[in-house]
Design a protein around this motif. Structure first.
Motif, PDB file in Angstrom:
ATOM      1  N   ARG A 152      13.364  10.187 -12.807  1.00 50.84           N
ATOM      2  CA  ARG A 152      13.762   9.099 -11.910  1.00 50.84           C
ATOM      3  C   ARG A 152      13.841   9.549 -10.458  1.00 50.84           C
ATOM      4  NH1 ARG A 152      18.300   6.125 -15.665  1.00 50.84           N
ATOM      5  NH2 ARG A 152      16.834   5.530 -17.277  1.00 50.84           N
ATOM      6  N   CYS A 153      12.799  10.243 -10.025  1.00 52.17           N
ATOM      7  CA  CYS A 153      12.736  10.697  -8.642  1.00 52.17           C
ATOM      8  C   CYS A 153      11.275  10.873  -8.241  1.00 52.17           C
ATOM      9  CB  CYS A 153      13.488  12.010  -8.465  1.00 52.17           C
ATOM     10  SG  CYS A 153      12.719  13.409  -9.306  1.00 52.17           S
ATOM     11  N   GLU A 186       0.829  -1.212   0.000  1.00 53.16           N
ATOM     12  CA  GLU A 186       0.000   0.000   0.000  1.00 53.16           C
ATOM     13  C   GLU A 186       0.859   1.256   0.000  1.00 53.16           C
ATOM     14  OE1 GLU A 186      -0.413  -2.461   2.345  1.00 53.16           O
ATOM     15  OE2 GLU A 186      -2.199  -3.408   1.523  1.00 53.16           O
ATOM     16  N   ALA A 187       1.944   1.244   0.773  1.00 50.47           N
ATOM     17  CA  ALA A 187       2.831   2.404   0.817  1.00 50.47           C
ATOM     18  C   ALA A 187       3.518   2.617  -0.525  1.00 50.47           C
ATOM     19  CB  ALA A 187       3.876   2.233   1.924  1.00 50.47           C
ATOM     20  N   ILE A 188       3.968   1.536  -1.142  1.00 49.79           N
ATOM     21  CA  ILE A 188       4.618   1.639  -2.458  1.00 49.79           C
ATOM     22  C   ILE A 188       3.621   2.151  -3.492  1.00 49.79           C
ATOM     23  CG2 ILE A 188       5.759   0.360  -4.310  1.00 49.79           C
ATOM     24  CD1 ILE A 188       7.475   0.743  -1.783  1.00 49.79           C
ATOM     25  N   ALA A 189       2.393   1.641  -3.455  1.00 49.85           N
ATOM     26  CA  ALA A 189       1.361   2.096  -4.395  1.00 49.85           C
ATOM     27  C   ALA A 189       1.056   3.582  -4.197  1.00 49.85           C
ATOM     28  CB  ALA A 189       0.097   1.264  -4.229  1.00 49.85           C
ATOM     29  N   SER A 190       1.041   4.034  -2.950  1.00 44.90           N
ATOM     30  CA  SER A 190       0.786   5.451  -2.674  1.00 44.90           C
ATOM     31  C   SER A 190       1.921   6.327  -3.192  1.00 44.90           C
ATOM     32  CB  SER A 190       0.617   5.678  -1.170  1.00 44.90           C
ATOM     33  OG  SER A 190      -0.522   5.001  -0.709  1.00 44.90           O
ATOM     34  N   ALA A 194       3.985   5.576  -5.593  1.00 42.62           N
ATOM     35  CA  ALA A 194       4.136   5.425  -7.038  1.00 42.62           C
ATOM     36  C   ALA A 194       3.465   6.548  -7.819  1.00 42.62           C
ATOM     37  CB  ALA A 194       3.592   4.077  -7.492  1.00 42.62           C
ATOM     38  N   GLN A 195       2.403   7.104  -7.271  1.00 41.25           N
ATOM     39  CA  GLN A 195       1.726   8.191  -7.980  1.00 41.25           C
ATOM     40  C   GLN A 195       2.585   9.457  -8.054  1.00 41.25           C
ATOM     41  OE1 GLN A 195      -1.786   9.720  -5.964  1.00 41.25           O
ATOM     42  NE2 GLN A 195      -0.984   8.972  -4.011  1.00 41.25           N
ATOM     43  N   TYR A 196       3.598   9.574  -7.201  1.00 44.24           N
ATOM     44  CA  TYR A 196       4.476  10.747  -7.196  1.00 44.24           C
ATOM     45  C   TYR A 196       5.785  10.496  -7.938  1.00 44.24           C
ATOM     46  CZ  TYR A 196       1.235  12.295  -3.628  1.00 44.24           C
ATOM     47  OH  TYR A 196       0.100  12.635  -2.956  1.00 44.24           O
ATOM     48  N   TYR A 197       5.987   9.277  -8.438  1.00 46.25           N
ATOM     49  CA  TYR A 197       7.245   8.952  -9.109  1.00 46.25           C
ATOM     50  C   TYR A 197       7.242   9.500 -10.531  1.00 46.25           C
ATOM     51  CZ  TYR A 197      11.359   6.437 -10.648  1.00 46.25           C
ATOM     52  OH  TYR A 197      12.598   6.127 -11.142  1.00 46.25           O
ATOM     53  N   ASN A 198       8.295  10.243 -10.870  1.00 47.30           N
ATOM     54  CA  ASN A 198       8.450  10.824 -12.203  1.00 47.30           C
ATOM     55  C   ASN A 198       9.472   9.976 -12.949  1.00 47.30           C
ATOM     56  OD1 ASN A 198       9.402  12.371 -14.413  1.00 47.30           O
ATOM     57  ND2 ASN A 198       8.660  14.242 -13.418  1.00 47.30           N
TER      58      ASN A 198
END
Length: 91
Positions: free
Chosen positions: A41-42, A27-31, A33-37
């Protein structure tokens, strides 16, 4: 991996093996992931980009990249090839 191989790997690559064995929350990774560009690569939060420095990666992984002076911005950006060479990866 036997103990000798594990010690050799740890000497060469620091704590990266330990980091690979950490349990994470899907759940934390999925949350996050929406902010990953992908292009940068950040993680990007509005106009703020969250990226560890090379020195922070050295500390996290306990794997010194090489003896050198700290990076000081000198009004030019290093090439991709130079950065890849510093962190010992292919371009």
């Amino acid at each position: 991996m036997d103990q000798v191989q594990l010690q050799a790997f740890h000497k060469a690559y620091g704590k990266i093996w330990d980091l690979a064995m950490i349990e994470v929350s899907a759940e934390a990774i999925a949350s996050l992931a929406q902010y990953y560009n992908q292009s940068l690569r950040c993680l990007t939060f509005g106009d703020f980009q969250l990226v560890p420095t090379i020195e922070e990666f050295e500390g996290i992984l306990e794997c010194p990249l090489r003896v050198r002076k700290p990076y000081l911005f000198s009004k030019f950006y290093p090439s991709v090839e130079r950065v890849a060479k510093m962190v010992k990866i292919s371009t």
